[in-house]
Design a protein around this motif. Structure first.
Motif, PDB file in Angstrom:
ATOM      1  N   PHE A   1       0.789  -1.261  -0.095  1.00 33.16           N
ATOM      2  CA  PHE A   1      -0.035   0.084   0.168  1.00 33.16           C
ATOM      3  C   PHE A   1       0.943   1.228   0.040  1.00 33.16           C
ATOM      4  CE2 PHE A   1       1.065  -0.773   4.263  1.00 33.16           C
ATOM      5  CZ  PHE A   1       1.106   0.605   5.076  1.00 33.16           C
ATOM      6  N   GLN A   2       0.323   2.359   0.006  1.00 31.21           N
ATOM      7  CA  GLN A   2       0.985   3.759  -0.227  1.00 31.21           C
ATOM      8  C   GLN A   2       0.464   4.445   0.889  1.00 31.21           C
ATOM      9  OE1 GLN A   2       1.399   5.209  -4.348  1.00 31.21           O
ATOM     10  NE2 GLN A   2       0.337   3.625  -4.823  1.00 31.21           N
ATOM     11  N   HIS A   3       1.308   5.267   1.270  1.00 34.11           N
ATOM     12  CA  HIS A   3       0.896   6.570   2.216  1.00 34.11           C
ATOM     13  C   HIS A   3       0.091   7.609   1.731  1.00 34.11           C
ATOM     14  CE1 HIS A   3       2.511   4.502   5.964  1.00 34.11           C
ATOM     15  NE2 HIS A   3       3.571   4.081   4.997  1.00 34.11           N
ATOM     16  N   LEU A   4      -1.014   8.154   2.174  1.00 29.44           N
ATOM     17  CA  LEU A   4      -1.631   9.275   1.420  1.00 29.44           C
ATOM     18  C   LEU A   4      -1.818  10.321   2.727  1.00 29.44           C
ATOM     19  CD1 LEU A   4      -3.003  10.260  -0.993  1.00 29.44           C
ATOM     20  CD2 LEU A   4      -5.120   9.393   0.115  1.00 29.44           C
ATOM     21  N   ASP A   5      -1.225  11.516   2.134  1.00 32.09           N
ATOM     22  CA  ASP A   5      -1.337  12.640   3.175  1.00 32.09           C
ATOM     23  C   ASP A   5      -2.724  13.284   3.008  1.00 32.09           C
ATOM     24  OD1 ASP A   5      -1.198  14.693   1.101  1.00 32.09           O
ATOM     25  OD2 ASP A   5       1.121  14.531   1.362  1.00 32.09           O
TER      26      ASP A   5
ATOM     27  N   VAL B   1      -8.003   3.757   3.348  1.00 28.71           N
ATOM     28  CA  VAL B   1      -8.148   3.352   4.574  1.00 28.71           C
ATOM     29  C   VAL B   1      -7.974   4.317   5.558  1.00 28.71           C
ATOM     30  CG1 VAL B   1      -7.998   1.263   6.270  1.00 28.71           C
ATOM     31  CG2 VAL B   1      -7.607   0.896   3.744  1.00 28.71           C
ATOM     32  N   VAL B   2      -9.066   4.641   6.629  1.00 28.34           N
ATOM     33  CA  VAL B   2      -8.842   5.564   7.577  1.00 28.34           C
ATOM     34  C   VAL B   2      -9.070   5.098   8.785  1.00 28.34           C
ATOM     35  CG1 VAL B   2      -9.922   7.875   8.455  1.00 28.34           C
ATOM     36  CG2 VAL B   2      -9.632   7.394   5.971  1.00 28.34           C
TER      37      VAL B   2
ATOM     38  N   ASN C   1      -2.245   4.955  11.847  1.00 24.64           N
ATOM     39  CA  ASN C   1      -1.405   3.441  12.447  1.00 24.64           C
ATOM     40  C   ASN C   1      -2.188   2.259  11.916  1.00 24.64           C
ATOM     41  OD1 ASN C   1       0.539   5.167  13.239  1.00 24.64           O
ATOM     42  ND2 ASN C   1      -0.552   5.089  15.397  1.00 24.64           N
ATOM     43  N   SER C   2      -3.243   1.828  12.549  1.00 19.41           N
ATOM     44  CA  SER C   2      -4.097   0.607  12.363  1.00 19.41           C
ATOM     45  C   SER C   2      -4.351   0.385  10.647  1.00 19.41           C
ATOM     46  CB  SER C   2      -5.274   0.432  12.934  1.00 19.41           C
ATOM     47  OG  SER C   2      -5.264   1.129  14.144  1.00 19.41           O
ATOM     48  N   SER C   3      -4.424   1.637  10.162  1.00 22.16           N
ATOM     49  CA  SER C   3      -4.989   1.470   8.662  1.00 22.16           C
ATOM     50  C   SER C   3      -3.837   1.042   7.977  1.00 22.16           C
ATOM     51  CB  SER C   3      -5.390   2.762   8.150  1.00 22.16           C
ATOM     52  OG  SER C   3      -4.257   3.925   8.226  1.00 22.16           O
ATOM     53  N   GLN C   4      -2.734   1.154   8.172  1.00 15.94           N
ATOM     54  CA  GLN C   4      -1.681   0.357   7.540  1.00 15.94           C
ATOM     55  C   GLN C   4      -1.808  -0.835   7.422  1.00 15.94           C
ATOM     56  OE1 GLN C   4       2.375   2.021   8.431  1.00 15.94           O
ATOM     57  NE2 GLN C   4       1.401   3.637   9.565  1.00 15.94           N
TER      58      GLN C   4
ATOM     59  N   GLU D   1      -4.536  -0.022  -6.262  1.00 15.57           N
ATOM     60  CA  GLU D   1      -4.212   1.256  -5.760  1.00 15.57           C
ATOM     61  C   GLU D   1      -4.754   1.278  -4.047  1.00 15.57           C
ATOM     62  OE1 GLU D   1      -4.015   5.791  -7.198  1.00 15.57           O
ATOM     63  OE2 GLU D   1      -4.718   4.070  -8.479  1.00 15.57           O
ATOM     64  N   VAL D   2      -3.973   1.228  -3.011  1.00 13.62           N
ATOM     65  CA  VAL D   2      -4.554   1.110  -1.690  1.00 13.62           C
ATOM     66  C   VAL D   2      -3.763   2.024  -0.975  1.00 13.62           C
ATOM     67  CG1 VAL D   2      -4.996  -0.329   0.490  1.00 13.62           C
ATOM     68  CG2 VAL D   2      -5.266  -1.300  -1.896  1.00 13.62           C
ATOM     69  N   TYR D   3      -4.206   3.029  -0.265  1.00 13.55           N
ATOM     70  CA  TYR D   3      -3.605   3.918   0.454  1.00 13.55           C
ATOM     71  C   TYR D   3      -4.157   3.998   2.273  1.00 13.55           C
ATOM     72  CZ  TYR D   3      -2.820   6.004  -4.036  1.00 13.55           C
ATOM     73  OH  TYR D   3      -2.688   6.353  -5.488  1.00 13.55           O
ATOM     74  N   SER D   4      -3.083   4.161   2.656  1.00 10.00           N
ATOM     75  CA  SER D   4      -3.559   4.338   4.507  1.00 10.00           C
ATOM     76  C   SER D   4      -3.137   6.013   4.710  1.00 10.00           C
ATOM     77  CB  SER D   4      -2.412   3.630   5.238  1.00 10.00           C
ATOM     78  OG  SER D   4      -2.390   4.006   6.650  1.00 10.00           O
TER      79      SER D   4
END
Length: 109
Positions: free
Chosen positions: A6-10, A66-67, A72-75, A88-91
């Motif tokens: 997954f990727q991180h999303l700001d 994912v929120v 943290n848990s979203s990761q 394409e999944v984001y935390s």
């Protein structure tokens, strides 16, 4: 075997996507009471009972964000969902707490 990632999303990027009405799936994995008290616009609650419906109905081609409370848990959830074939999944970094701090007028109840 390649592991799904997954990727991180700001938050500013997600805000821009929402402003542009970008097609995506937004899921909130916080507890039901917290979700009911407020969540991101267009976000659906995701828990163990609703996961099968998500897996059956959600497009694997759309971005999936994912929120959780703080990002943290979203990761872990994002990594698992990426493994279910979502491309394409984001935390969301900072989670709902940071979203609410920055955009208190953009919280659905």
């Amino acid at each position: 075997m390649i592991s799904a990632t997954f990727q991180h999303l700001d938050i500013p990027t997600l805000d821009g996507w929402l402003a542009d009405q970008r097609a995506m799936t937004l899921v909130d994995i916080r507890d039901p009471a917290s979700y009911a008290m407020g969540h991101l616009p267009g976000c659906r609650h995701l828990d163990n009972e609703s996961v099968p419906t998500l897996l059956e109905q959600a497009s694997r081609e759309l971005p999936l964000v994912v929120v959780c409370y703080h990002g943290n848990s979203s990761q872990q959830a994002a990594a698992w969902l990426a493994g279910q074939g979502f491309k394409e999944v984001y935390s969301l970094d900072g989670g709902f707490t940071e979203w609410q701090n920055r955009y208190p007028d953009r919280v659905e109840r």
